[in-house]
Design a protein around this motif. Structure first.
Motif, PDB file in Angstrom:
ATOM      1  N   ALA A  68     -28.130 -38.951  -4.848  1.00  0.00           N
ATOM      2  CA  ALA A  68     -27.450 -39.327  -6.081  1.00  0.00           C
ATOM      3  C   ALA A  68     -25.961 -39.252  -5.783  1.00  0.00           C
ATOM      4  CB  ALA A  68     -27.836 -38.405  -7.226  1.00  0.00           C
ATOM      5  N   GLY A  69     -25.335 -40.383  -5.590  1.00  0.00           N
ATOM      6  CA  GLY A  69     -23.945 -40.431  -5.162  1.00  0.00           C
ATOM      7  C   GLY A  69     -23.873 -40.614  -3.663  1.00  0.00           C
ATOM      8  N   PHE A  70     -22.655 -40.770  -3.166  1.00  0.00           N
ATOM      9  CA  PHE A  70     -22.472 -41.095  -1.759  1.00  0.00           C
ATOM     10  C   PHE A  70     -21.856 -39.969  -0.939  1.00  0.00           C
ATOM     11  CE2 PHE A  70     -21.843 -45.084  -4.253  1.00  0.00           C
ATOM     12  CZ  PHE A  70     -23.105 -45.604  -3.997  1.00  0.00           C
ATOM     13  N   ASP A  71     -21.492 -38.862  -1.572  1.00  0.00           N
ATOM     14  CA  ASP A  71     -20.782 -37.799  -0.866  1.00  0.00           C
ATOM     15  C   ASP A  71     -21.641 -37.006   0.105  1.00  0.00           C
ATOM     16  OD1 ASP A  71     -18.460 -38.497  -2.193  1.00  0.00           O
ATOM     17  OD2 ASP A  71     -18.743 -37.014  -3.780  1.00  0.00           O
ATOM     18  N   SER A  72     -22.934 -36.911  -0.137  1.00  0.00           N
ATOM     19  CA  SER A  72     -23.782 -36.042   0.683  1.00  0.00           C
ATOM     20  C   SER A  72     -24.682 -36.807   1.649  1.00  0.00           C
ATOM     21  CB  SER A  72     -24.634 -35.151  -0.222  1.00  0.00           C
ATOM     22  OG  SER A  72     -25.508 -35.954  -0.993  1.00  0.00           O
ATOM     23  N   ILE A  73     -24.411 -38.084   1.859  1.00  0.00           N
ATOM     24  CA  ILE A  73     -25.272 -38.886   2.731  1.00  0.00           C
ATOM     25  C   ILE A  73     -25.145 -38.410   4.171  1.00  0.00           C
ATOM     26  CG2 ILE A  73     -25.649 -41.198   3.678  1.00  0.00           C
ATOM     27  CD1 ILE A  73     -24.805 -42.300   0.958  1.00  0.00           C
ATOM     28  N   GLU A  74     -26.287 -38.191   4.797  1.00  0.00           N
ATOM     29  CA  GLU A  74     -26.331 -37.784   6.194  1.00  0.00           C
ATOM     30  C   GLU A  74     -26.151 -39.014   7.071  1.00  0.00           C
ATOM     31  OE1 GLU A  74     -30.164 -36.011   6.270  1.00  0.00           O
ATOM     32  OE2 GLU A  74     -29.581 -34.467   4.851  1.00  0.00           O
ATOM     33  N   ASP A  75     -25.582 -38.823   8.234  1.00  0.00           N
ATOM     34  CA  ASP A  75     -25.241 -39.946   9.103  1.00  0.00           C
ATOM     35  C   ASP A  75     -26.347 -40.254  10.112  1.00  0.00           C
ATOM     36  OD1 ASP A  75     -23.698 -41.998  10.087  1.00  0.00           O
ATOM     37  OD2 ASP A  75     -22.627 -40.711  11.496  1.00  0.00           O
TER      38      ASP A  75
END
Length: 111
Positions: free
Chosen positions: A84-91
Motif C-alpha cells: 500500500a504505497g510505494f515507500d516500502s517496495i523491495e527491490d
C-alpha cells in the motif's frame, strides 16, 4: 493451476496499479509466468480496502469473467506481497508492469 514453464521466464514481478486491469494481469501472470507476484497501489481508500480483503482471504485474487465467450479466463491467484504505497517496495521485483487507466497521466500517477 496450469504451469506453462518449468522456470518462470519473468522471475519476481511487481504490478503497479491494483484496479481491475491490474488484478486481471496478476491472475494471468500467476499461471506460470512469474516466480513471485507482487501488487502495489498508491495510498488511499482503495489500497486500504484491498489490503483488508487480501488479509482476510490469504492474499487470494479471483477474476470472474461473466461474458460467455470469456469464461475460460476466470481464475484465481495468490499474491506473495501487496504494498500500500510505494515507500516500502523491495527491490527484488523485476520486471514491473504499470497498469492504470489511460486517462491517468504519469504525473498524477506518481503523486
Amino acid at each position: 493451476m496450469n504451469k506453462l514453464h518449468e522456470t518462470p521466464p519473468l522471475g519476481n514481478v511487481l504490478i503497479v496499479g491494483a484496479g481491475p486491469a491490474g488484478i486481471h494481469v496478476a491472475v494471468d501472470l500467476s499461471k506460470g509466468w512469474c516466480r513471485r507476484l507482487g501488487l502495489t497501489n498508491r495510498l488511499g481508500i482503495h489500497a486500504e480496502r484491498l489490503q483488508q480483503e487480501l488479509d482476510q482471504y490469504s492474499f487470494q485474487l479471483c477474476t470472474e469473467v461473466l461474458v460467455e465467450r470469456g469464461k475460460h479466463l476466470s481464475a484465481t491467484a495468490r499474491l506473495d506481497k501487496f504494498y500500500a504505497g510505494f515507500d516500502s517496495i523491495e527491490d527484488d521485483c523485476k520486471p514491473s508492469f504499470y497498469v492504470f487507466p489511460a486517462t491517468v497521466t504519469l504525473r498524477s500517477f506518481m503523486n
